[in-house]
Motif scaffolding. Sequence first.
Motif, PDB file in Angstrom:
ATOM      1  N   PRO A  76       0.637  -1.247  -0.058  1.00 46.50           N
ATOM      2  CA  PRO A  76       0.103   0.075  -0.094  1.00 46.50           C
ATOM      3  C   PRO A  76       0.784   1.194   0.031  1.00 46.50           C
ATOM      4  O   PRO A  76       0.449   2.384  -0.938  1.00 46.50           O
ATOM      5  CB  PRO A  76      -0.750  -0.242   1.241  1.00 46.50           C
ATOM      6  CG  PRO A  76      -0.904  -1.596   1.460  1.00 46.50           C
ATOM      7  CD  PRO A  76       0.499  -2.256   1.102  1.00 46.50           C
ATOM      8  N   ALA A  77       2.109   1.201   0.720  1.00 42.90           N
ATOM      9  CA  ALA A  77       2.665   2.410   0.569  1.00 42.90           C
ATOM     10  C   ALA A  77       3.629   2.832  -0.598  1.00 42.90           C
ATOM     11  O   ALA A  77       3.551   3.789  -0.982  1.00 42.90           O
ATOM     12  CB  ALA A  77       3.819   2.326   1.912  1.00 42.90           C
ATOM     13  N   GLU A  78       4.091   1.632  -1.264  1.00 38.95           N
ATOM     14  CA  GLU A  78       4.655   1.950  -2.551  1.00 38.95           C
ATOM     15  C   GLU A  78       3.449   2.386  -3.484  1.00 38.95           C
ATOM     16  O   GLU A  78       3.455   3.213  -4.519  1.00 38.95           O
ATOM     17  CB  GLU A  78       5.086   0.351  -3.157  1.00 38.95           C
ATOM     18  CG  GLU A  78       6.406   0.021  -2.325  1.00 38.95           C
ATOM     19  CD  GLU A  78       6.749  -1.213  -2.744  1.00 38.95           C
ATOM     20  OE1 GLU A  78       5.970  -2.121  -3.301  1.00 38.95           O
ATOM     21  OE2 GLU A  78       7.968  -1.437  -2.232  1.00 38.95           O
ATOM     22  N   ARG A  80       0.839   4.027  -2.865  1.00 37.44           N
ATOM     23  CA  ARG A  80       0.528   5.734  -2.564  1.00 37.44           C
ATOM     24  C   ARG A  80       1.803   6.432  -3.216  1.00 37.44           C
ATOM     25  O   ARG A  80       1.427   7.570  -3.790  1.00 37.44           O
ATOM     26  CB  ARG A  80       0.216   5.611  -1.148  1.00 37.44           C
ATOM     27  CG  ARG A  80       0.057   7.175  -0.722  1.00 37.44           C
ATOM     28  CD  ARG A  80       0.086   7.651   0.536  1.00 37.44           C
ATOM     29  NE  ARG A  80       1.482   7.423   0.986  1.00 37.44           N
ATOM     30  CZ  ARG A  80       1.839   6.695   2.279  1.00 37.44           C
ATOM     31  NH1 ARG A  80       0.975   5.745   2.850  1.00 37.44           N
ATOM     32  NH2 ARG A  80       3.103   6.390   2.754  1.00 37.44           N
ATOM     33  N   ASN A  81       2.969   5.809  -3.141  1.00 35.72           N
ATOM     34  CA  ASN A  81       4.118   6.756  -3.548  1.00 35.72           C
ATOM     35  C   ASN A  81       3.954   6.814  -5.214  1.00 35.72           C
ATOM     36  O   ASN A  81       4.052   7.689  -5.954  1.00 35.72           O
ATOM     37  CB  ASN A  81       5.295   6.150  -3.376  1.00 35.72           C
ATOM     38  CG  ASN A  81       5.728   6.116  -2.039  1.00 35.72           C
ATOM     39  OD1 ASN A  81       5.044   7.276  -1.262  1.00 35.72           O
ATOM     40  ND2 ASN A  81       6.465   5.490  -1.420  1.00 35.72           N
ATOM     41  N   GLU A  82       3.595   5.538  -5.986  1.00 37.37           N
ATOM     42  CA  GLU A  82       3.292   5.602  -7.097  1.00 37.37           C
ATOM     43  C   GLU A  82       2.079   6.528  -7.683  1.00 37.37           C
ATOM     44  O   GLU A  82       2.414   7.252  -8.847  1.00 37.37           O
ATOM     45  CB  GLU A  82       3.171   4.121  -7.809  1.00 37.37           C
ATOM     46  CG  GLU A  82       2.744   4.127  -9.202  1.00 37.37           C
ATOM     47  CD  GLU A  82       2.500   2.634  -9.761  1.00 37.37           C
ATOM     48  OE1 GLU A  82       1.359   2.390  -9.820  1.00 37.37           O
ATOM     49  OE2 GLU A  82       3.653   1.792  -9.405  1.00 37.37           O
ATOM     50  N   VAL A  83       1.055   6.387  -7.089  1.00 39.20           N
ATOM     51  CA  VAL A  83       0.111   7.321  -7.500  1.00 39.20           C
ATOM     52  C   VAL A  83       0.193   9.006  -7.041  1.00 39.20           C
ATOM     53  O   VAL A  83       0.161   9.519  -8.281  1.00 39.20           O
ATOM     54  CB  VAL A  83      -1.123   6.862  -6.400  1.00 39.20           C
ATOM     55  CG1 VAL A  83      -2.355   8.117  -6.418  1.00 39.20           C
ATOM     56  CG2 VAL A  83      -1.893   5.818  -6.637  1.00 39.20           C
ATOM     57  N   ASN A  84       1.010   9.361  -6.362  1.00 43.98           N
ATOM     58  CA  ASN A  84       1.527  10.617  -5.732  1.00 43.98           C
ATOM     59  C   ASN A  84       2.400  11.171  -7.333  1.00 43.98           C
ATOM     60  O   ASN A  84       2.355  12.192  -7.375  1.00 43.98           O
ATOM     61  CB  ASN A  84       1.995  10.813  -4.662  1.00 43.98           C
ATOM     62  CG  ASN A  84       1.237  10.665  -3.435  1.00 43.98           C
ATOM     63  OD1 ASN A  84      -0.110  11.094  -3.567  1.00 43.98           O
ATOM     64  ND2 ASN A  84       1.578  10.504  -2.139  1.00 43.98           N
ATOM     65  N   SER A  92       3.405  16.072  -9.955  1.00 38.66           N
ATOM     66  CA  SER A  92       3.151  14.786 -10.562  1.00 38.66           C
ATOM     67  C   SER A  92       3.473  14.813 -11.930  1.00 38.66           C
ATOM     68  O   SER A  92       3.450  15.973 -12.682  1.00 38.66           O
ATOM     69  CB  SER A  92       1.641  14.373 -10.124  1.00 38.66           C
ATOM     70  OG  SER A  92       0.523  15.320 -11.214  1.00 38.66           O
ATOM     71  N   SER A 139      -1.820   1.314 -10.205  1.00 41.30           N
ATOM     72  CA  SER A 139      -2.421   2.620 -10.043  1.00 41.30           C
ATOM     73  C   SER A 139      -3.170   3.296 -11.269  1.00 41.30           C
ATOM     74  O   SER A 139      -4.085   4.116 -11.072  1.00 41.30           O
ATOM     75  CB  SER A 139      -1.314   3.642  -9.418  1.00 41.30           C
ATOM     76  OG  SER A 139      -0.436   3.848 -10.569  1.00 41.30           O
TER      77      SER A 139
END
Length: 159
Positions: A76-78, A80-84, A92, A139
């Motif tokens: 989930p953290a990875e 979130r980073n990809e989405v951001n 972005s 994502s």
Amino acid sequence: GRLKDMKGKNFEKQVADVLREVGYSFVKERVDRIGNYSLHNFNGKDLGDIDVLAIDPDKHELLLVEAKNLEVARTPAELRNEVNQLFIGEKSALKRLEERASWLKTHLEAILLFFNISLPNKTKWNVKSVIVVDQRLLSESLFRKSVSIVTLKELRSYV
């Protein structure tokens, strides 16, 4: 650090090579200025560089490519980073790509002149943007996008 930078440059070169193979006459990597014009918006904000700029005079098309060689998000953290990194906020990839596309449209005559392309009719030129990734991203399915996202393998059939 440096390894990630090298992987990024190598990926940009692979993208550029595919575009040359499919018939884009003018392909340039890491474009940060065109002639006397640097990539800054009207407020003086630095828009960074264009990973790959490809021009097809026959189709009257400029293709603006953001090349992203990302690690696949598994947690989930990875994710979130990809989405951001790709979709959310002023920094972005999507936002920067939109700003660079706007810059290209504004400086179209200078760009064509820089590449020695005659300009019979400015209105006939189309500026397209695409994000090219090394592999499908989880994502992607989470957002409606104004810009296509294709893998390097899909790029040939996309253009």
